[in-house]
Design a protein around this motif. Structure first.
Motif, PDB file in Angstrom:
ATOM      1  N   VAL A  75       0.801  -1.078  -0.103  1.00 58.24           N
ATOM      2  CA  VAL A  75      -0.137  -0.052   0.206  1.00 58.24           C
ATOM      3  C   VAL A  75       0.826   1.174  -0.150  1.00 58.24           C
ATOM      4  N   LYS A  76       2.169   1.150   0.136  1.00 61.20           N
ATOM      5  CA  LYS A  76       2.987   2.233   0.305  1.00 61.20           C
ATOM      6  C   LYS A  76       2.845   3.268  -1.148  1.00 61.20           C
ATOM      7  N   GLY A  77       2.608   4.494  -0.759  1.00 62.60           N
ATOM      8  CA  GLY A  77       2.305   5.544  -1.964  1.00 62.60           C
ATOM      9  C   GLY A  77       1.061   5.632  -2.107  1.00 62.60           C
ATOM     10  N   ARG A  78       0.270   4.517  -1.785  1.00 63.60           N
ATOM     11  CA  ARG A  78      -1.099   4.835  -2.050  1.00 63.60           C
ATOM     12  C   ARG A  78      -2.044   5.176  -0.898  1.00 63.60           C
ATOM     13  N   PHE A  79      -1.635   4.746   0.115  1.00 65.45           N
ATOM     14  CA  PHE A  79      -2.311   4.949   1.478  1.00 65.45           C
ATOM     15  C   PHE A  79      -1.719   5.823   2.144  1.00 65.45           C
TER      16      PHE A  79
END
Length: 117
Positions: A63-67
């Motif tokens: 999820v890094k960069g999106r959440f």
């Protein structure tokens, strides 16, 4: 004792966004690092994001960069948010908030996130 209530889930198309909210109330003085977890059908619950009382955040690679996780505190309540962008079908799961270093029991009911392709 701490009570957890999650909200904000729903059905969204791939690429869309949602913002989840978690209210932790009660003995909030005992709350330190909080996290968002998710559990997809047939899979184990996993930690996707966490935030310390000082605001330090950590994210699972998926999820890094999106959440983005955030938190705020009032007198008797800790609010924890999860802004989810660029959602993918594999993000479909029931999302829960809870402590990271100390598990709060019982867990909340969670909030369902469904991402259609």
């Amino acid at each position: 004792q701490v009570q957890l209530v999650e909200s904000g889930g729903g059905l969204v198309q791939a690429g869309g966004s949602l913002r989840l909210s978690c209210s932790a109330s009660g003995s909030v003085f005992s709350i330190n690092t909080m996290g968002w977890y998710r559990q997809a059908p047939g899979k184990q619950r996993e930690l996707v994001a966490s935030i310390s009382t000082g605001g330090t955040t950590h994210y699972a690679d998926a999820v890094k960069g999106r959440f983005t996780i955030s938190r705020e505190k009032s007198e008797n309540t800790v609010l924890v948010y999860l802004k989810m962008n660029s959602l993918r079908p594999e993000d479909t799961a029931v999302y829960y908030c809870n402590g990271v270093t100390v598990t709060i029991k019982p867990w909340g009911q969670g909030t369902q996130v469904t991402v259609s392709s």
